[in-house]
Motif scaffolding. Structure first.
Motif, mmCIF file in Angstrom:
data_model
loop_
_atom_site.group_PDB
_atom_site.id
_atom_site.type_symbol
_atom_site.label_atom_id
_atom_site.label_comp_id
_atom_site.label_asym_id
_atom_site.label_seq_id
_atom_site.Cartn_x
_atom_site.Cartn_y
_atom_site.Cartn_z
ATOM 1 N N TYR A 267 1.918 -14.963 -7.049
ATOM 2 C CA TYR A 267 1.870 -13.686 -6.349
ATOM 3 C C TYR A 267 2.900 -12.698 -6.900
ATOM 4 C CZ TYR A 267 -0.850 -16.263 -2.841
ATOM 5 O OH TYR A 267 -1.800 -17.024 -2.199
ATOM 6 N N ALA A 268 3.415 -12.958 -8.086
ATOM 7 C CA ALA A 268 4.486 -12.130 -8.644
ATOM 8 C C ALA A 268 4.083 -10.665 -8.782
ATOM 9 C CB ALA A 268 4.920 -12.685 -9.998
ATOM 10 N N ASP A 269 2.832 -10.396 -9.073
ATOM 11 C CA ASP A 269 2.373 -9.015 -9.268
ATOM 12 C C ASP A 269 1.721 -8.433 -8.023
ATOM 13 O OD1 ASP A 269 3.210 -9.049 -11.935
ATOM 14 O OD2 ASP A 269 1.328 -9.979 -12.572
ATOM 15 N N TYR A 270 1.839 -9.139 -6.896
ATOM 16 C CA TYR A 270 1.177 -8.710 -5.659
ATOM 17 C C TYR A 270 2.179 -8.242 -4.600
ATOM 18 C CZ TYR A 270 -3.099 -11.000 -7.344
ATOM 19 O OH TYR A 270 -4.213 -11.363 -8.069
ATOM 20 N N LEU A 271 1.739 -7.321 -3.759
ATOM 21 C CA LEU A 271 2.478 -6.927 -2.581
ATOM 22 C C LEU A 271 1.873 -7.652 -1.395
ATOM 23 C CD1 LEU A 271 2.745 -4.500 -4.677
ATOM 24 C CD2 LEU A 271 3.378 -3.127 -2.700
ATOM 25 N N CYS A 272 2.720 -8.152 -0.509
ATOM 26 C CA CYS A 272 2.260 -8.939 0.629
ATOM 27 C C CYS A 272 2.183 -8.084 1.882
ATOM 28 C CB CYS A 272 3.206 -10.116 0.864
ATOM 29 S SG CYS A 272 2.773 -11.128 2.294
ATOM 30 N N HIS A 273 1.032 -8.139 2.565
ATOM 31 C CA HIS A 273 0.831 -7.460 3.840
ATOM 32 C C HIS A 273 0.340 -8.504 4.838
ATOM 33 C CE1 HIS A 273 0.011 -4.749 0.476
ATOM 34 N NE2 HIS A 273 0.522 -3.777 1.209
ATOM 35 N N ALA A 274 0.916 -8.504 6.023
ATOM 36 C CA ALA A 274 0.520 -9.502 7.013
ATOM 37 C C ALA A 274 0.521 -8.901 8.413
ATOM 38 C CB ALA A 274 1.450 -10.711 6.964
ATOM 39 N N TYR A 275 -0.428 -9.365 9.228
ATOM 40 C CA TYR A 275 -0.459 -8.980 10.642
ATOM 41 C C TYR A 275 -0.500 -10.262 11.471
ATOM 42 C CZ TYR A 275 -1.955 -7.450 15.201
ATOM 43 O OH TYR A 275 -2.030 -7.255 16.559
ATOM 44 N N CYS A 276 0.454 -10.385 12.389
ATOM 45 C CA CYS A 276 0.567 -11.577 13.228
ATOM 46 C C CYS A 276 -0.064 -11.308 14.590
ATOM 47 C CB CYS A 276 2.035 -11.957 13.392
ATOM 48 S SG CYS A 276 2.318 -13.387 14.461
ATOM 49 N N SER A 277 -1.044 -12.103 14.962
ATOM 50 C CA SER A 277 -1.706 -11.934 16.256
ATOM 51 C C SER A 277 -1.266 -12.972 17.285
ATOM 52 C CB SER A 277 -3.230 -11.999 16.089
ATOM 53 O OG SER A 277 -3.619 -13.210 15.468
ATOM 54 N N VAL B 237 -3.105 -12.474 6.218
ATOM 55 C CA VAL B 237 -2.292 -12.095 5.063
ATOM 56 C C VAL B 237 -3.183 -11.547 3.957
ATOM 57 C CG1 VAL B 237 -0.546 -12.850 3.408
ATOM 58 C CG2 VAL B 237 -0.694 -13.961 5.654
ATOM 59 N N ILE B 238 -2.776 -10.414 3.402
ATOM 60 C CA ILE B 238 -3.520 -9.808 2.299
ATOM 61 C C ILE B 238 -2.548 -9.473 1.174
ATOM 62 C CG2 ILE B 238 -4.938 -7.863 1.550
ATOM 63 C CD1 ILE B 238 -6.048 -7.644 4.340
ATOM 64 N N TYR B 239 -2.773 -10.064 0.017
ATOM 65 C CA TYR B 239 -1.989 -9.773 -1.180
ATOM 66 C C TYR B 239 -2.771 -8.777 -2.036
ATOM 67 C CZ TYR B 239 0.747 -13.956 -0.059
ATOM 68 O OH TYR B 239 1.550 -14.894 0.557
ATOM 69 N N ILE B 240 -2.089 -7.710 -2.467
ATOM 70 C CA ILE B 240 -2.747 -6.677 -3.269
ATOM 71 C C ILE B 240 -1.864 -6.372 -4.471
ATOM 72 C CG2 ILE B 240 -3.758 -4.372 -3.276
ATOM 73 C CD1 ILE B 240 -3.906 -4.504 -0.234
ATOM 74 N N MET C 47 -12.603 -10.601 -5.876
ATOM 75 C CA MET C 47 -11.836 -9.611 -6.649
ATOM 76 C C MET C 47 -10.389 -10.087 -6.775
ATOM 77 S SD MET C 47 -11.214 -5.549 -5.934
ATOM 78 C CE MET C 47 -12.842 -5.100 -6.533
ATOM 79 N N ASN C 48 -9.905 -10.253 -8.015
ATOM 80 C CA ASN C 48 -8.574 -10.777 -8.245
ATOM 81 C C ASN C 48 -7.465 -9.826 -7.816
ATOM 82 O OD1 ASN C 48 -9.615 -13.146 -9.335
ATOM 83 N ND2 ASN C 48 -9.649 -12.327 -11.415
ATOM 84 N N SER C 49 -7.801 -8.550 -7.637
ATOM 85 C CA SER C 49 -6.792 -7.570 -7.233
ATOM 86 C C SER C 49 -6.361 -7.770 -5.791
ATOM 87 C CB SER C 49 -7.321 -6.142 -7.421
ATOM 88 O OG SER C 49 -7.595 -5.878 -8.776
ATOM 89 N N ILE C 50 -7.186 -8.439 -5.005
ATOM 90 C CA ILE C 50 -6.889 -8.656 -3.594
ATOM 91 C C ILE C 50 -7.133 -10.122 -3.251
ATOM 92 C CG2 ILE C 50 -7.440 -8.001 -1.223
ATOM 93 C CD1 ILE C 50 -8.452 -5.338 -2.249
ATOM 94 N N ILE C 51 -6.148 -10.760 -2.640
ATOM 95 C CA ILE C 51 -6.251 -12.154 -2.233
ATOM 96 C C ILE C 51 -5.900 -12.256 -0.755
ATOM 97 C CG2 ILE C 51 -5.351 -14.496 -2.571
ATOM 98 C CD1 ILE C 51 -4.623 -13.709 -5.420
ATOM 99 N N THR C 52 -6.692 -13.003 0.001
ATOM 100 C CA THR C 52 -6.415 -13.172 1.425
ATOM 101 C C THR C 52 -5.906 -14.588 1.704
ATOM 102 O OG1 THR C 52 -8.689 -13.852 1.924
ATOM 103 C CG2 THR C 52 -8.187 -11.496 2.028
ATOM 104 N N ALA C 53 -5.164 -14.727 2.789
ATOM 105 C CA ALA C 53 -4.636 -16.030 3.189
ATOM 106 C C ALA C 53 -4.397 -16.019 4.694
ATOM 107 C CB ALA C 53 -3.335 -16.327 2.448
ATOM 108 N N ASN C 54 -4.122 -17.194 5.255
ATOM 109 C CA ASN C 54 -3.814 -17.278 6.686
ATOM 110 C C ASN C 54 -2.471 -17.971 6.919
ATOM 111 O OD1 ASN C 54 -4.436 -19.909 6.062
ATOM 112 N ND2 ASN C 54 -6.265 -20.009 7.338
ATOM 113 N N THR C 55 -1.615 -17.896 5.908
ATOM 114 C CA THR C 55 -0.266 -18.440 6.009
ATOM 115 C C THR C 55 0.657 -17.632 5.116
ATOM 116 O OG1 THR C 55 1.137 -20.388 5.664
ATOM 117 C CG2 THR C 55 -0.739 -20.104 4.177
#
Length: 266
Positions: free
Chosen positions: A18-28, A71-74, A1-9
């Motif tokens: 990522y201009a139209d995305y909001l960045c959410h990240a959780y550091c473990s 990391v989750i871009y939405i 789904m293009n509305s949500i993109i995941t990453a590990n950096t």
């Protein structure tokens, strides 16, 4: 789904893709440092990061060798669909613009990690007949938990529907770049058909800070970003922000960014 993109950096979070995305990240595990203008931030184990807009302003991203980050871009559109009808989001949004890192307690860390894992798992369920709907629910749960984290850590304070509307419209004017030519509170109040005093009162209620702070904040961050772009001359930058002279521009930068324009080129 293009509305949500995941990453590990987090490297590249300010890229145009990522201009139209909001960045959410959780550091473990590990750490990640980054800057926005003259501000420095650090994401550590147990922290979450939420960049609500203008991720291109974040620079000098440096990750430790042992960093483990989810990391989750939405997209903004998907976030708007998933956000519950609560005016609390405006207060949290404004606070996160000032400080995008939240230091979570151990129980919050568990909930945050679980929410990120759930979204990733739902993304993999492409055969699910209602995948988008369950993703909306999963993202909404994450958002509501973010609201709860913020309210618990920094205090709960609702704003009225009217105050929410004024702040939303004020920020929309700033987002479209009106600060490049208009840095007087009176201009924004006139655009919203209210008095400058009322606009500042609403801003203080919603964010704890007056309207002038947000105008200067947007202006300073944008100037800082442009000063680091060596393709742009100082004269061109000063002109694009409507300063009457290079001297006026230099004084503004020194007063609000704590350095001379030329210092950003060294």
């Amino acid at each position: 789904m293009n509305s949500i993109i995941t990453a590990n950096t987090l490297v590249g979070m300010g890229d145009a893709r990522y201009a139209d995305y909001l960045c959410h990240a959780y550091c473990s595990k590990g750490t990640c440092t980054f800057s926005r203008g003259d501000e420095k931030f650090q994401l550590c184990a147990g922290d979450c990061l939420i960049v609500p807009r203008r991720a291109d302003m974040y620079q000098q991203i440096e990750e430790s060798a042992d960093l483990e980050v989810d990391v989750i871009y939405i997209t903004q559109a998907f976030i708007e669909t998933a956000t519950p009808p609560s005016n609390y989001g405006m207060r949290g949004h404004l606070w996160l613009f000032a400080n995008p890192v939240m230091h979570l307690t151990p129980p919050m860390q568990q909930r945050c990690a679980r929410n990120f894992k759930d979204i990733r798992e739902r993304l993999e369920q492409e055969a699910h007949h209602f995948q988008r709907d369950v993703l909306v629910c999963a993202v909404q749960t994450m958002i509501l938990d973010f609201f709860d984290f913020h309210a618990t850590l920094y205090g709960f304070d609702r704003i009225t529907v009217g105050q929410h509307y004024v702040m939303e419209q004020f920020l929309a004017l700033l987002e479209r770049g009106d600060y490049r030519r208009n840095r007087d509170v009176g201009y924004y109040a006139a655009q919203l058909c209210i008095t400058p005093k009322h606009l500042s009162e609403v801003c203080k209620k919603a964010s704890g800070l007056p309207a002038a702070y947000w105008i200067t904040r947007y202006t300073a961050l944008d100037i800082s970003r442009q000063l680091r772009d060596r393709r742009l001359s100082l004269a061109d930058i000063a002109d694009s922000f409507g300063f009457s002279s290079p001297a006026h521009f230099s004084r503004y930068v020194q007063n609000n960014l704590g350095a001379k324009p030329s210092d950003f080129r060294e």
